[in-house]
Write an enzyme that holds these catalytic residues in place. Sequence first.
Site, PDB file in Angstrom:
ATOM      1  N   GLY A 276     -11.001  -6.264   7.368  1.00  0.00           N
ATOM      2  CA  GLY A 276     -12.012  -7.300   7.167  1.00  0.00           C
ATOM      3  C   GLY A 276     -13.397  -6.693   7.373  1.00  0.00           C
TER       4      GLY A 276
ATOM      5  CG  ASP B 103     -10.344 -10.083   5.120  1.00  0.00           C
ATOM      6  OD1 ASP B 103     -10.953 -10.266   6.189  1.00  0.00           O
ATOM      7  OD2 ASP B 103      -9.354  -9.327   5.034  1.00  0.00           O
TER       8      ASP B 103
ATOM      9  CG  MET C 271      -4.851  -6.704  12.814  1.00  0.00           C
ATOM     10  SD  MET C 271      -3.783  -8.016  12.183  1.00  0.00           S
ATOM     11  CE  MET C 271      -2.823  -8.426  13.627  1.00  0.00           C
ATOM     12  CD  GLU C 272      -2.522  -2.327  11.374  1.00  0.00           C
ATOM     13  OE1 GLU C 272      -3.595  -2.080  10.797  1.00  0.00           O
ATOM     14  OE2 GLU C 272      -1.910  -3.398  11.220  1.00  0.00           O
TER      15      GLU C 272
ATOM     16  CD  GLU D  51      -2.438  -1.084   2.660  1.00  0.00           C
ATOM     17  OE1 GLU D  51      -3.583  -1.482   2.720  1.00  0.00           O
ATOM     18  OE2 GLU D  51      -1.779  -0.719   3.633  1.00  0.00           O
TER      19      GLU D  51
HETATM   20  N1  SAH Z   1      -0.608 -12.039   5.180  1.00  0.00           N
HETATM   21  C1  SAH Z   1      -0.277 -10.710   5.563  1.00  0.00           C
HETATM   22  C2  SAH Z   1      -0.829 -10.482   6.932  1.00  0.00           C
HETATM   23  C3  SAH Z   1      -1.328  -9.107   7.105  1.00  0.00           C
HETATM   24  S1  SAH Z   1      -2.176  -8.922   8.609  1.00  0.00           S
HETATM   25  C4  SAH Z   1       1.212 -10.534   5.530  1.00  0.00           C
HETATM   26  O1  SAH Z   1       1.912 -11.526   5.522  1.00  0.00           O
HETATM   27  O2  SAH Z   1       1.707  -9.400   5.479  1.00  0.00           O
HETATM   28  C5  SAH Z   1      -3.546  -8.068   8.052  1.00  0.00           C
HETATM   29  C6  SAH Z   1      -3.397  -6.598   7.826  1.00  0.00           C
HETATM   30  O3  SAH Z   1      -4.540  -6.146   7.170  1.00  0.00           O
HETATM   31  C7  SAH Z   1      -3.325  -5.818   9.118  1.00  0.00           C
HETATM   32  O4  SAH Z   1      -2.522  -4.683   8.942  1.00  0.00           O
HETATM   33  C8  SAH Z   1      -4.802  -5.471   9.403  1.00  0.00           C
HETATM   34  O5  SAH Z   1      -4.939  -4.130   9.829  1.00  0.00           O
HETATM   35  C9  SAH Z   1      -5.520  -5.667   8.077  1.00  0.00           C
HETATM   36  N2  SAH Z   1      -6.610  -6.661   8.023  1.00  0.00           N
HETATM   37  C10 SAH Z   1      -7.224  -7.034   6.880  1.00  0.00           C
HETATM   38  N3  SAH Z   1      -8.148  -7.975   7.111  1.00  0.00           N
HETATM   39  C11 SAH Z   1      -8.141  -8.238   8.444  1.00  0.00           C
HETATM   40  C12 SAH Z   1      -8.862  -9.148   9.267  1.00  0.00           C
HETATM   41  N4  SAH Z   1      -9.756  -9.992   8.766  1.00  0.00           N
HETATM   42  N5  SAH Z   1      -8.566  -9.167  10.600  1.00  0.00           N
HETATM   43  C13 SAH Z   1      -7.644  -8.323  11.103  1.00  0.00           C
HETATM   44  N6  SAH Z   1      -6.919  -7.454  10.357  1.00  0.00           N
HETATM   45  C14 SAH Z   1      -7.163  -7.385   9.020  1.00  0.00           C
END
Ligand code: SAH
Length: 230
Positions: A78, A199, A175-176, A12
């Site tokens: 999400g 998602d 998550m932030e 991003e």
């Molecule tokens: N597979 C990714 C993991 C990213 S964690 C990697 O390896 O980099 C997910 C990121 O997207 C976090 O920054 C969070 O803020 C956001 N996010 C998107 N969907 C989410 C969900 N279902 N639950 C929690 N955070 C989600």
Amino acid sequence: MTLAIVSAMHEELAAVLALLPHESRQQVAGREFWRGRLHGQEVVAVLSRIGKVAAATTATLLVERFAADRIVFTGVAGGLGPGVEVGHVVVADGFLQHDLDASPLFPRHEVPLYGISRFPTDPALTARLAAAAARALPGTPVHRGLVVSGDRFVATGAESRALQAALPDALAVEMEGAAIAQVCHDCGVAFAAVRTVSDRADDQAHVDFSRFVREVASRHSAAIVRELLA
Ligand code: SAH
């Protein structure tokens, strides 16, 4: 007057950085802060990394070291609320930490010693961000409301349903955001956040996540930031 743009993931931030001409890089606390000017506006862009602690550290550095007076987060989340589907956009009116629970000493979700569980975003900056999102992405539904944050990637139907039951007005989970909202509250800095729904926080949540971020969400972020600063 410096506007900070924060994202949690490389894919991003790359799209946002491509908008920033003549940027210079400064490394602090293992993070790269990119400074530049866009339409006469001082901008600093940074990757927060994932999770609430990383986001809070980043926000504090932005305020203390880079004199940010406004912070805008762009990222993915999400979808939780009904009708908040993949590809839609959510602009946060406020944030709550869904995994914070100091009960029975304090009500569930309340941040101890603050007396509140929800941290509102800045109304004026949020209105500008929502308008920028609508202009940048015509035809894409833009939802506005509560976004919840926690140190968990929510990727099961059971957990998603539990969150919806506990927090029926939550539109999306990530998550932030709640961490940055709390730092901005403490420091008197304006905060706004926009998230593209990547998602539905259910059993399919991990499928093609990185590809979605690269191909859809990063373009959304760049288009929205470009409109915001136009
Ligand atoms: N597979 C990714 C993991 C990213 S964690 C990697 O390896 O980099 C997910 C990121 O997207 C976090 O920054 C969070 O803020 C956001 N996010 C998107 N969907 C989410 C969900 N279902 N639950 C929690 N955070 C989600």
